[in-house]
Design an enzyme around this catalytic site. Sequence first.
Site, PDB file in Angstrom:
ATOM      1  N   TRP A 574       0.729  -1.199   0.098  1.00 48.20           N
ATOM      2  CA  TRP A 574       0.089   0.110  -0.121  1.00 48.20           C
ATOM      3  C   TRP A 574       0.873   1.263   0.040  1.00 48.20           C
ATOM      4  CZ3 TRP A 574      -4.550  -1.626   3.671  1.00 48.20           C
ATOM      5  CH2 TRP A 574      -5.418  -2.649   2.956  1.00 48.20           C
ATOM      6  N   GLU A 679     -12.655 -10.627   6.762  1.00 51.86           N
ATOM      7  CA  GLU A 679     -14.020 -10.390   6.059  1.00 51.86           C
ATOM      8  C   GLU A 679     -14.697 -11.447   5.682  1.00 51.86           C
ATOM      9  OE1 GLU A 679     -14.643  -8.345   2.145  1.00 51.86           O
ATOM     10  OE2 GLU A 679     -16.255  -9.871   3.054  1.00 51.86           O
ATOM     11  N   HIS A 708     -18.552  -1.994   5.826  1.00 50.70           N
ATOM     12  CA  HIS A 708     -18.548  -0.810   4.775  1.00 50.70           C
ATOM     13  C   HIS A 708     -19.916  -0.456   4.737  1.00 50.70           C
ATOM     14  CE1 HIS A 708     -15.169  -3.448   4.055  1.00 50.70           C
ATOM     15  NE2 HIS A 708     -14.477  -2.353   3.930  1.00 50.70           N
TER      16      HIS A 708
HETATM   17  N1  GLN Z   1      -6.453  -1.998  12.154  1.00 50.60           N
HETATM   18  C1  GLN Z   1      -6.660  -1.581  11.321  1.00 50.60           C
HETATM   19  C2  GLN Z   1      -8.007  -0.712  11.522  1.00 50.60           C
HETATM   20  O1  GLN Z   1      -8.908  -1.338  12.094  1.00 50.60           O
HETATM   21  C3  GLN Z   1      -7.032  -2.519   9.892  1.00 50.60           C
HETATM   22  C4  GLN Z   1      -7.688  -1.751   8.794  1.00 50.60           C
HETATM   23  C5  GLN Z   1      -7.825  -2.730   7.737  1.00 50.60           C
HETATM   24  O2  GLN Z   1      -7.780  -4.027   7.769  1.00 50.60           O
HETATM   25  N2  GLN Z   1      -8.181  -2.287   6.489  1.00 50.60           N
HETATM   26  O3  GLN Z   1      -8.432   0.062  10.734  1.00 50.60           O
END
Ligand code: GLN
Length: 792
Positions: A574, A679, A708
């Site tokens: 990222w 997820e 989301h």
């Molecule tokens: N620890 C991060 C959060 O809770 C994980 C974020 C993610 O998995 N994108 O935001």
Amino acid sequence: MSAVFTSVSGFPRIGANRELKKIIERYWKQDASLDEVREVAQSLRAKHWRLQAEAGIDLIPSNDFSYYDQMLDTAILLGAVPERYRKLNFEHAEDTLFAIARGYQGERGDVTALPMKKWFTTNYHYIVPEVENPEGLHLAGTKPFDEFLEARAQGLETKPVLIGPYTFLKLARTPEAQELEVTESVISALAFAYASIVKRFGELHATWLQFDEPYLALDKEEGDLELFEALYKPLLDARSAEVKLLLNTYFGNIADAYETVNNLGFDGVGVDLVEGKEENLAAIERYGVNEKTTLFAGVVNGRNIWRNDYAVSLGLVDALRKNVTDRVAVSTACSLLHVPFSTVGEDALGADVLQHFAFAVEKLQEIRDIANLAVKSDESRKSSNVLAKNQALFDGSRVKADSAVANRLANLKDSDFVRLPERAERQRLQKEALGLPDLPTTTIGSFPQTKDIRNARAALRKGEISREAYDEFMRNRIAKCIEHQEQIGLDVLVHGEFERNDMVEYFGQHLRGFKFTKNAWVQSYGTRCVKPPIVWSDVSRESAITVAWSAYAQSCTKHIVKGMLTGPVTILNWSWPREDITHEQQTQQLALAIRDEVLDLERAGIRVIQIDEAALREKLPLRRSDWHKKYLDWAIAAFRLVHSAVAVTTQIHTHMCYSEFNDIIRDIDAMDADVISFEASRGDLVVLDAIHDAHFETEAGPGVYDIHSPRVPGKAELVERIHEILRKMPAQKLWINPDCGLKTRGDAETWPSLENLVAAAKEVRAELSNNQQSNEQSGNPSGNLSNNLNRG
Ligand code: GLN
Ligand code: ZN
């Protein structure tokens, strides 16, 4: 030799200053009207077309604009809107679109969103089309035509871009989340729909049409090439004299499809000469280029922000023109959707740094430069300032290597990659030491980043508040967050990550070797954008990064607080990686830095440490034969290096924002974490079957609700979900958590959702222990909690 023309596969749509994001989010909050949304969208399209025209791009894309996602647009265009969304009966198409994308809860009904998945190897997420009636797919919309005519009204002829039928068919799913069954009638429905699009553009006198088929860069199953042919023959036949069809591929090589593609006689074929370059070139050399076809040479990287090395690109274009065909166009390797808008305004980086970067707007100029240089003689290239200036960027003097980092890496031993004792033993000892109940509840780390939190960070950045005042504010928020988590009864607490703008940028900012932009946003999904940091030089850790916050949070409570880190693979994936050393080398440097942080957290009394590898799966090579050699071998090793030195009772968690790891399940287990959360709330639970079949050792928290979406899941719904999960995995290994961080949500939906989550976990826990008691009374010897529940 013929001229070399220029083409762009797609352009970012979110706007130089994220105008599209802002207006759509205001609309969602009922703070802007739909007309305002439409106006902003239209003006962005106009601006982006104009920019490309001014840069001298010959084939400017249209229909690359989207309110949310181009796969969703394609599904809607083909009439694949599931009944439950149609039944909401919105007056405006945009509202239906948003309901599919984000779910809807209100007077018209209550529907969850369609699942999202990562778009091939990018951090862009597409909406997975749900097709209820594959045979009924048909041309059901006008978006591509409308946008084409909109550009024409502004005096611009554009090249409409569509996701092609092959990729659509491969990525679409049935309502049961299965792949579509490819029958004759499905093929003919889809081919007919696309042929109608080609015909219609013929009537409109469009000159080029682009069909994107990134799925061609994946391994083929039996019948795939026949399917591809069956889908495209009718399209090619539907061409009128004027319309030319460009088959565009990207994110890898199409070597195993090239012969088929070449024989079909497309007017243009786009190949990625950045990723999959060797294989693509070999195929082109072997089969040549059809005399009808122009080769679109994807030489300008659409996935990274470094300046193009003109000598390399010209070498490719020259070789193609000399040895294969003189019909060559210079193009982006993929859509520019995946890079930020422009380097203009990033002056804080300094001109000597900035000159190394090209974002979308600057890449337009690169394409033009390469096409201009391609038709020049060697002589005139020698005297070209453009070329000389470009070459100066690649003379090897950009950064000096850090010898301390190199030494540390050279001294690593095999044992640095192995955590002992073995996991089963650790899990037993951890159960005792941590004293957690069955089905322990936790969250993924972040809590809502409300306006006051973002303001506090901004104020510190601008020097408007002192470091002390900022720390005080953050400690306050942490204490409140801990208190709130205690109140609702979560088992493993988190500090909330309020100090972090972003899970990667935050670490980048605290490590040596990174550079940052002010405004280099890239769309991740819908209106969500990310701003990746840039790996500029060798990476190392200066001092502890997260320890003070986690230790403070732990001091506020007797419950266990989970430390929260981002893993090395994710930090690299990222970020914008360097192109002068390998990804493996960069990941190892990062692993050493995070390893130091893990050990410091442990020393500060943090007993559970989560190392997020949210992006591990993302860069898994598209070709299976590359998985281990080119990626997993070193990516998994890097993760192991991070945590191998912790004590047996320190519990290591990891997290992934997706569950598509069925096919690398053993590699995930080999990361050797104690617990993984992922997820699983949107879509099916097939991953749990894979977990079962692989004898997966890692304890697992499949997310029980979708963060989301703004909707609040009820307790009954969550209990049901937990039951569903328990039918597939043993209770002893199950954790209960949402599916991702809560940062983008509001307090209003977060806390009720979590309250329901805890209540649901408690209810199922009680059921389990009742079942166990009654089994003990009845002398049932099989003590497996989940088996008992299944029978009950
Ligand atoms: N620890 C991060 C959060 O809770 C994980 C974020 C993610 O998995 N994108 O935001
Ligand atoms: Zn996540």
